[in-house]
Design a protein around this motif. Structure first.
Motif, PDB file in Angstrom:
ATOM      1  N   PRO A 196       0.819  -1.229   0.000  1.00  0.00           N
ATOM      2  CA  PRO A 196       0.000   0.000   0.000  1.00  0.00           C
ATOM      3  C   PRO A 196       0.841   1.263   0.000  1.00  0.00           C
ATOM      4  O   PRO A 196       0.320   2.345  -0.282  1.00  0.00           O
ATOM      5  CB  PRO A 196      -0.817  -0.138   1.286  1.00  0.00           C
ATOM      6  N   ARG A 197       2.134   1.130   0.336  1.00  0.00           N
ATOM      7  CA  ARG A 197       2.991   2.322   0.330  1.00  0.00           C
ATOM      8  C   ARG A 197       3.282   2.811  -1.091  1.00  0.00           C
ATOM      9  O   ARG A 197       3.730   3.947  -1.268  1.00  0.00           O
ATOM     10  CB  ARG A 197       4.305   2.037   1.056  1.00  0.00           C
ATOM     11  N   ILE A 198       3.052   1.943  -2.082  1.00  0.00           N
ATOM     12  CA  ILE A 198       3.162   2.398  -3.469  1.00  0.00           C
ATOM     13  C   ILE A 198       1.905   3.195  -3.793  1.00  0.00           C
ATOM     14  O   ILE A 198       0.796   2.674  -3.648  1.00  0.00           O
ATOM     15  CB  ILE A 198       3.298   1.211  -4.436  1.00  0.00           C
ATOM     16  N   PRO A 199       2.010   4.430  -4.216  1.00  0.00           N
ATOM     17  CA  PRO A 199       0.813   5.226  -4.524  1.00  0.00           C
ATOM     18  C   PRO A 199      -0.101   4.509  -5.508  1.00  0.00           C
ATOM     19  O   PRO A 199       0.360   3.738  -6.364  1.00  0.00           O
ATOM     20  CB  PRO A 199       1.386   6.515  -5.112  1.00  0.00           C
ATOM     21  N   ALA A 200      -1.395   4.758  -5.372  1.00  0.00           N
ATOM     22  CA  ALA A 200      -2.393   4.039  -6.168  1.00  0.00           C
ATOM     23  C   ALA A 200      -2.132   4.176  -7.660  1.00  0.00           C
ATOM     24  O   ALA A 200      -2.232   3.200  -8.414  1.00  0.00           O
ATOM     25  CB  ALA A 200      -3.791   4.537  -5.809  1.00  0.00           C
ATOM     26  N   MET A 201      -1.795   5.364  -8.126  1.00  0.00           N
ATOM     27  CA  MET A 201      -1.553   5.548  -9.555  1.00  0.00           C
ATOM     28  C   MET A 201      -0.314   4.798 -10.006  1.00  0.00           C
ATOM     29  O   MET A 201      -0.280   4.225 -11.108  1.00  0.00           O
ATOM     30  CB  MET A 201      -1.423   7.041  -9.872  1.00  0.00           C
ATOM     31  N   ASP A 202       0.709   4.766  -9.181  1.00  0.00           N
ATOM     32  CA  ASP A 202       1.926   4.035  -9.538  1.00  0.00           C
ATOM     33  C   ASP A 202       1.649   2.542  -9.675  1.00  0.00           C
ATOM     34  O   ASP A 202       2.319   1.862 -10.464  1.00  0.00           O
ATOM     35  CB  ASP A 202       3.015   4.267  -8.484  1.00  0.00           C
ATOM     36  N   ARG A 203       0.682   2.033  -8.952  1.00  0.00           N
ATOM     37  CA  ARG A 203       0.330   0.611  -9.110  1.00  0.00           C
ATOM     38  C   ARG A 203      -0.212   0.335 -10.502  1.00  0.00           C
ATOM     39  O   ARG A 203       0.001  -0.749 -11.056  1.00  0.00           O
ATOM     40  CB  ARG A 203      -0.692   0.212  -8.048  1.00  0.00           C
ATOM     41  N   TRP A 204      -0.903   1.308 -11.073  1.00  0.00           N
ATOM     42  CA  TRP A 204      -1.404   1.126 -12.445  1.00  0.00           C
ATOM     43  C   TRP A 204      -0.252   1.124 -13.437  1.00  0.00           C
ATOM     44  O   TRP A 204      -0.295   0.396 -14.448  1.00  0.00           O
ATOM     45  CB  TRP A 204      -2.410   2.216 -12.788  1.00  0.00           C
ATOM     46  N   TYR A 205       0.779   1.908 -13.190  1.00  0.00           N
ATOM     47  CA  TYR A 205       1.953   1.866 -14.058  1.00  0.00           C
ATOM     48  C   TYR A 205       2.616   0.488 -13.973  1.00  0.00           C
ATOM     49  O   TYR A 205       3.105  -0.039 -14.988  1.00  0.00           O
ATOM     50  CB  TYR A 205       2.946   2.955 -13.659  1.00  0.00           C
ATOM     51  N   LEU A 206       2.641  -0.090 -12.788  1.00  0.00           N
ATOM     52  CA  LEU A 206       3.178  -1.438 -12.635  1.00  0.00           C
ATOM     53  C   LEU A 206       2.349  -2.446 -13.424  1.00  0.00           C
ATOM     54  O   LEU A 206       2.887  -3.350 -14.064  1.00  0.00           O
ATOM     55  CB  LEU A 206       3.199  -1.826 -11.150  1.00  0.00           C
TER      56      LEU A 206
END
Length: 211
Positions: free
Chosen positions: A152-162
């Motif tokens: 969860p420490r990865i920002p929500a938008m960055d998870r979409w980049y992943l």
């Protein structure tokens, strides 16, 4: 009582009161060698995490999604541009390669004997992970699953980049498999043609002349 005697009595009373005050509050004083590492606090994994109060919003203002909700309700908001993919590759290198490897084949540096077992799910290029929705992959990054911890420490938008980078790795794997299948089919076809070609005879037959 003279003035000097009165002063002595007052000083004695004040000293006694001060000592008494120190004795009363001695338990509240901070020990000389106390440090933050010895404080009274909950250590990691000492107790279960507290759940959010129903109807409340997290302090960062973002709604939480479990795997089922992410699978059925979430879809990628990014277009998958080169900039998006570059950001996803950068994040993948920071958080994912130790387990999943650079190509996502599940051969990271912490996988192997006496380390994390090389289970098939570590290979995110396989058919199983290809069948996951974008929301489900986003939810796994958010909540964790099995051996994978939550991020969860990865920002929500960055998870979409992943997620976008994972999809690119899967597309590369599919292209490699298609090329290998085509090469195998071509080799098999050449072998069949070779087997069907008639061999050359060593000589021609002769017939006897009639008289």
């Amino acid at each position: 009582m003279t003035g000097r005697g009165a002063v002595v009595v007052l000083l004695a009373a004040f000293a006694a009161g001060a000592c008494d005050d120190q004795i009363k509050h001695i338990e509240k004083r901070t020990p000389l060698f106390s440090t933050m590492s010895w404080q009274r606090s909950v250590e990691a994994f000492e107790e279960q995490a507290r759940l959010s109060v129903p109807g409340t919003m997290p302090i960062n203002g973002q709604r939480t999604y479990d795997l089922l909700a992410a699978d059925t309700m979430m879809s990628s908001p990014i277009a998958g541009t080169e900039a998006d993919l570059a950001r996803g590759e950068e994040l993948f290198g920071q958080f994912c390669t130790p387990c999943h490897g650079v190509t996502g084949a599940g051969d990271g540096s912490v996988v192997g004997q006496n380390r994390i077992p090389a289970i098939p799910l570590l290979n995110i290029r396989g058919e199983l992970t290809r069948g996951y929705t974008d929301g489900y992959i986003w939810g796994i990054i958010t909540n964790g699953r099995g051996l994978m911890p939550a991020y969860p420490r990865i920002p929500a938008m960055d998870r979409w980049y992943l997620v976008a980078h994972v999809r690119r790795l899967q597309a590369e794997a599919e292209a490699e498999e298609a090329a290998a299948a085509a090469a195998e089919a071509a080799a098999a076809g050449e072998m069949e043609e070779t087997e069907e070609t008639p061999g050359e005879t060593g000589g021609t037959g002769s017939t006897g002349g009639g008289r």
